[in-house]
Design an enzyme around this catalytic site. Structure first.
Site, mmCIF file in Angstrom:
data_model
loop_
_atom_site.group_PDB
_atom_site.id
_atom_site.type_symbol
_atom_site.label_atom_id
_atom_site.label_comp_id
_atom_site.label_asym_id
_atom_site.label_seq_id
_atom_site.Cartn_x
_atom_site.Cartn_y
_atom_site.Cartn_z
ATOM 1 N N CYS A 111 31.263 -27.103 3.456
ATOM 2 C CA CYS A 111 32.119 -28.169 2.916
ATOM 3 C C CYS A 111 32.103 -28.122 1.388
ATOM 4 O O CYS A 111 31.158 -28.601 0.753
ATOM 5 C CB CYS A 111 31.625 -29.522 3.430
ATOM 6 S SG CYS A 111 32.551 -30.910 2.764
ATOM 7 N N CYS A 131 32.149 -31.515 -0.374
ATOM 8 C CA CYS A 131 30.864 -32.232 -0.284
ATOM 9 C C CYS A 131 29.853 -31.649 -1.272
ATOM 10 O O CYS A 131 29.138 -32.387 -1.938
ATOM 11 C CB CYS A 131 30.239 -32.102 1.102
ATOM 12 S SG CYS A 131 31.310 -32.441 2.484
ATOM 13 N N ASP A 132 29.761 -30.336 -1.320
ATOM 14 C CA ASP A 132 28.621 -29.689 -1.975
ATOM 15 C C ASP A 132 28.971 -28.905 -3.240
ATOM 16 O O ASP A 132 28.068 -28.419 -3.922
ATOM 17 C CB ASP A 132 27.935 -28.726 -0.978
ATOM 18 C CG ASP A 132 27.409 -29.463 0.244
ATOM 19 O OD1 ASP A 132 27.043 -30.640 0.098
ATOM 20 O OD2 ASP A 132 27.376 -28.866 1.331
#
Ligand code: NAP
Length: 303
Positions: free
Chosen positions: A132, A135-136
């Site tokens: 992701c 997300c990261d």
């Protein structure tokens, strides 16, 4: 055998949020979770985009949400739902341990990222390997990263990461992309994006975290690329296979639903990453859970 008002299949953010809403409406609720509560968000080291939390680990978020659902009186059983049968308004959910009945069911089983299948891939999740980018990605500011895949997710991840990372290697097993040409064009215009085509990632080298990847071209030539992040975007697998009889599934397996999360079967709802939609994020999973629970509560009052 007692009958529940609502059975929720899946104890991730969508399912647990649905449980919170359903319990606050005093409905009896059983959550069936195949592994452990929390869902895939547990793998995210730091959540920075959920309203009110500047930083919270995925594990802490999942723990708090599970506790919230339990404090409100949600019953949770760690059993994998394998089938749903309907008999008029009565829905029976089967697990390897038995069966449970309810008048409404919310399928919140999520989707799993397709993995590369490399030996140490799982143990490097959160230590360099991610599924992701949104997300990261921020953990790799000014660092070298690679994205693997040739669909829209990989292309958009590479574009997103090129604004954050020092260098982005886009590794794809063919020389044509499945994703949109216009995005490929945008990537070609980025000076810090390097295309590695007709190639596959064949090994992950790590010390404490990911240090480099081995890439093998279709002609057999191997090379090592130093990266601290590898974003795997080779498709996702919605966890809906067991529910094809009650929910219409598309070619990939995502469940069709209306904007109230209703499936084709009255009283059966879908919520979270397993349903057809554009944005699959923690906040939209939780929102789906609330919408599906509201729909189930309305269904119970009308039937
Ligand atoms: P996808 O379209 O299924 O693409 C997966 C990619 O991964 C393909 O290029 C495939 O290669 C490659 N791949 C599959 N297995 C692999 C493996 N084991 N090793 C290496 N490469 C592998 O998946 P997606 O990109 O996640 O997109 C899913 C759907 O969402 C698509 O319909 C996509 O258009 C849509 N989507 C849309 C948007 C948007 O509209 N903004 C954004 C993201 C996603 P091959 O091409 O060689 O098969």
């Amino acid at each position: 055998m007692s009958m529940y008002d609502i059975i929720i299949i899946g104890g991730g953010p969508a399912g647990l949020t649905a449980a919170v809403y359903a319990r606050r409406a005093f409905k009896s609720v059983l959550v069936l979770e195949a592994k452990s509560c929390g869902g895939q968000i547990i793998n995210t080291p730091d959540i920075e985009n959920y309203p009110t939390w500047e930083h919270i680990s995925g594990f802490d978020f999942a723990t708090r949400l599970t506790e919230q659902a339990k404090i409100l009186g949600t019953e949770i059983k760690l059993e994998r739902a394998t089938d749903i049968k309907t008999d008029g308004e009565i829905k029976t959910v089967f697990t390897p341990h038995g069966s449970y009945t309810a008048r409404a069911v919310i399928i919140a089983t999520g989707s799993a990222p397709r993995k590369l299948g490399l030996p140490n891939e799982n143990e490097l999740i959160g230590r360099g390997v991610s599924y992701c980018a949104t997300c990261d990605g921020n953990f790799f500011r000014k660092k070298k990263v690679a994205v693997v895949g040739g669909g829209n997710t990989a292309l958009e991840d590479a574009l997103y990461l090129s604004d954050i990372a020092n260098t982005v290697y886009l590794i794809h097993r063919r020389d044509e992309f499945r994703g949109e040409t216009s995005t490929v064009q945008k990537l070609k215009e980025r000076e810090n994006v390097s295309f590695v085509l007709n190639s596959s990632v064949t090994a992950l080298n790590a010390e404490k975290g990911l240090k480099s990847i081995e890439v093998t071209s279709n002609s057999g030539a191997a090379s090592t690329i130093e990266v601290s992040g590898l974003f795997v975007a080779v498709g996702r697998i919605p966890e809906t296979r067991s529910f094809a009889a009650v929910a219409e599934l598309d070619d990939i397996g995502y469940a069709a639903s209306d904007e109230n999360c209703r499936t084709k079967t009255p009283g059966i709802f879908v919520a979270g990453d397993n349903r057809q939609k554009e944005v699959r994020q923690l906040v939209t999973a939780a929102a789906d859970g609330a919408v599906a629970a509201a729909g189930a509560i309305k269904y119970l009052s009308e039937n």
